[in-house]
Design a protein around this motif. Sequence first.
Motif, mmCIF file in Angstrom:
data_model
loop_
_atom_site.group_PDB
_atom_site.id
_atom_site.type_symbol
_atom_site.label_atom_id
_atom_site.label_comp_id
_atom_site.label_asym_id
_atom_site.label_seq_id
_atom_site.Cartn_x
_atom_site.Cartn_y
_atom_site.Cartn_z
ATOM 1 N N LEU A 2 11.151 -34.640 -6.778
ATOM 2 C CA LEU A 2 11.732 -33.315 -6.936
ATOM 3 C C LEU A 2 12.181 -33.097 -8.366
ATOM 4 C CD1 LEU A 2 14.130 -33.198 -3.855
ATOM 5 C CD2 LEU A 2 12.146 -31.729 -4.173
ATOM 6 N N HIS A 3 12.036 -31.872 -8.844
ATOM 7 C CA HIS A 3 12.783 -31.479 -10.033
ATOM 8 C C HIS A 3 14.191 -31.143 -9.564
ATOM 9 C CE1 HIS A 3 14.073 -29.499 -13.668
ATOM 10 N NE2 HIS A 3 12.948 -29.825 -14.259
ATOM 11 N N PHE A 4 15.198 -31.614 -10.284
ATOM 12 C CA PHE A 4 16.556 -31.411 -9.799
ATOM 13 C C PHE A 4 16.971 -29.941 -9.825
ATOM 14 C CE2 PHE A 4 21.141 -30.979 -10.343
ATOM 15 C CZ PHE A 4 21.536 -31.527 -9.129
ATOM 16 N N SER A 5 16.405 -29.117 -10.691
ATOM 17 C CA SER A 5 16.916 -27.769 -10.880
ATOM 18 C C SER A 5 16.973 -26.955 -9.583
ATOM 19 C CB SER A 5 16.102 -27.032 -11.952
ATOM 20 O OG SER A 5 16.903 -26.076 -12.609
ATOM 21 N N PRO A 6 15.870 -26.796 -8.834
ATOM 22 C CA PRO A 6 15.997 -26.033 -7.587
ATOM 23 C C PRO A 6 16.884 -26.718 -6.554
ATOM 24 C CG PRO A 6 13.779 -26.932 -7.807
ATOM 25 C CD PRO A 6 14.464 -27.163 -9.111
ATOM 26 N N LEU A 7 16.950 -28.043 -6.572
ATOM 27 C CA LEU A 7 17.851 -28.735 -5.647
ATOM 28 C C LEU A 7 19.304 -28.406 -5.978
ATOM 29 C CD1 LEU A 7 18.311 -30.653 -3.308
ATOM 30 C CD2 LEU A 7 18.140 -32.575 -4.916
ATOM 31 N N GLY A 8 19.624 -28.306 -7.272
ATOM 32 C CA GLY A 8 20.977 -27.909 -7.646
ATOM 33 C C GLY A 8 21.336 -26.537 -7.104
ATOM 34 N N GLY A 9 20.374 -25.608 -7.149
ATOM 35 C CA GLY A 9 20.612 -24.292 -6.564
ATOM 36 C C GLY A 9 20.752 -24.357 -5.056
ATOM 37 N N LEU A 10 19.946 -25.221 -4.420
ATOM 38 C CA LEU A 10 20.017 -25.355 -2.964
ATOM 39 C C LEU A 10 21.383 -25.887 -2.523
ATOM 40 C CD1 LEU A 10 18.303 -25.116 -0.338
ATOM 41 C CD2 LEU A 10 17.769 -27.548 -0.633
ATOM 42 N N VAL A 11 21.947 -26.815 -3.295
ATOM 43 C CA VAL A 11 23.285 -27.321 -2.985
ATOM 44 C C VAL A 11 24.311 -26.190 -3.063
ATOM 45 C CG1 VAL A 11 25.142 -28.821 -3.806
ATOM 46 C CG2 VAL A 11 22.795 -29.693 -3.667
ATOM 47 N N ALA A 12 24.210 -25.360 -4.102
ATOM 48 C CA ALA A 12 25.126 -24.227 -4.222
ATOM 49 C C ALA A 12 24.947 -23.264 -3.053
ATOM 50 C CB ALA A 12 24.896 -23.511 -5.551
ATOM 51 N N HIS A 13 23.708 -23.076 -2.611
ATOM 52 C CA HIS A 13 23.445 -22.224 -1.447
ATOM 53 C C HIS A 13 24.074 -22.821 -0.196
ATOM 54 C CE1 HIS A 13 21.441 -19.487 1.242
ATOM 55 N NE2 HIS A 13 20.677 -20.422 1.758
ATOM 56 N N ALA A 14 23.976 -24.133 -0.017
ATOM 57 C CA ALA A 14 24.597 -24.787 1.138
ATOM 58 C C ALA A 14 26.112 -24.616 1.113
ATOM 59 C CB ALA A 14 24.224 -26.267 1.165
ATOM 60 N N ILE A 15 26.705 -24.668 -0.077
ATOM 61 C CA ILE A 15 28.145 -24.435 -0.200
ATOM 62 C C ILE A 15 28.481 -23.002 0.192
ATOM 63 C CG2 ILE A 15 30.025 -24.225 -1.881
ATOM 64 C CD1 ILE A 15 28.828 -26.696 -3.299
ATOM 65 N N GLY B 258 29.903 -30.020 -10.328
ATOM 66 C CA GLY B 258 29.396 -31.217 -10.992
ATOM 67 C C GLY B 258 28.521 -32.006 -10.032
ATOM 68 N N TYR B 259 27.296 -32.276 -10.462
ATOM 69 C CA TYR B 259 26.339 -33.017 -9.651
ATOM 70 C C TYR B 259 26.146 -34.410 -10.234
ATOM 71 C CZ TYR B 259 24.677 -28.170 -8.653
ATOM 72 O OH TYR B 259 24.557 -26.834 -8.343
ATOM 73 N N ASP B 260 26.191 -35.434 -9.406
ATOM 74 C CA ASP B 260 25.816 -36.793 -9.790
ATOM 75 C C ASP B 260 24.526 -37.143 -9.057
ATOM 76 O OD1 ASP B 260 27.935 -37.608 -11.571
ATOM 77 O OD2 ASP B 260 29.249 -37.582 -9.812
ATOM 78 N N ILE B 261 23.498 -37.511 -9.811
ATOM 79 C CA ILE B 261 22.194 -37.846 -9.254
ATOM 80 C C ILE B 261 22.163 -39.353 -9.050
ATOM 81 C CG2 ILE B 261 19.702 -37.679 -9.606
ATOM 82 C CD1 ILE B 261 20.337 -35.329 -11.574
ATOM 83 N N LEU B 262 22.094 -39.777 -7.810
ATOM 84 C CA LEU B 262 22.312 -41.182 -7.467
ATOM 85 C C LEU B 262 21.045 -42.018 -7.471
ATOM 86 C CD1 LEU B 262 24.819 -40.637 -4.517
ATOM 87 C CD2 LEU B 262 25.309 -40.860 -6.967
ATOM 88 N N GLY B 263 19.886 -41.384 -7.481
ATOM 89 C CA GLY B 263 18.649 -42.161 -7.450
ATOM 90 C C GLY B 263 17.436 -41.258 -7.436
ATOM 91 N N ARG B 264 16.297 -41.855 -7.139
ATOM 92 C CA ARG B 264 15.028 -41.121 -7.133
ATOM 93 C C ARG B 264 15.080 -39.983 -6.125
ATOM 94 N NH1 ARG B 264 10.140 -41.356 -4.229
ATOM 95 N NH2 ARG B 264 8.317 -40.721 -5.477
#
Length: 260
Positions: free
Chosen positions: A30-43, A61-67
Amino acid sequence: MNTGSYYERIDEHRFKPTPHAGGAWDPGELHFSPLGGLVAHAIDQYRTGRPDDGLVLARIGYDILGRLALDECEIRVETVRPGRTIELLEAVVLVAGRPVVRARAWLLAALDTAAVAGGFGERLPDPESLTPWRMADVWPGGYIASLDVRPVAPPQPGRTTAWVATPLDLVAAEPVGPLASYLALVDTANGIAARQPPGTWMFPNVDLTVHLHRRPEGRWTGLDTTVTFGPTGQGLTSTVLHDVHGPVGQAQQILTVRPL
């Protein structure tokens, strides 16, 4: 790749990425960018149904823990610190049952402070007046290929100012708030001003922290970005964030820099 979105909802907590969410370092990630938006949407969805508390997201603040595998994910949100004027939420993204991202969001009371507002920088030029740049000539991956990128000036190693937008929905057939849509493009900052060719050096970010002093508006995310590489394998991507009305906040990304 004609699904028209970065994600499709599976159920209340699970989402399936489309090829448009493919990462820049590895097409199987995954590219993190859309996932970051998805997290905000879940919030946002977590807060839906609760009484209007007048709080707005001021920092995430996002911490990326792995692949980040290009696979379905589950997002769980909980309240860490409740409050009437200050609240802290945490979201955890799981892939195959393993946490891959932890995000914490501070929500602060919205008050009328227009009389004392100040300290803003200059507005960027209108994105519609600028020429598109094929960022896909530098970076592979479905996410980068999906973008409309409009640099203010020719991109330079370590220093670029550009507008970014996308014609795609964040989640298929689902309304998404303007903040989540805006945040879904912020992680692009680390790619617009690459100091070294991504084919010879790796410099992925292991976090993303966004501070906002105003709610962004409109479909364009403005990135005024500077990238610094240190001498011992660490780097920093620093960005002043804009919408079409002017600056809205700042973003920081710490990088791990290494030769391929």
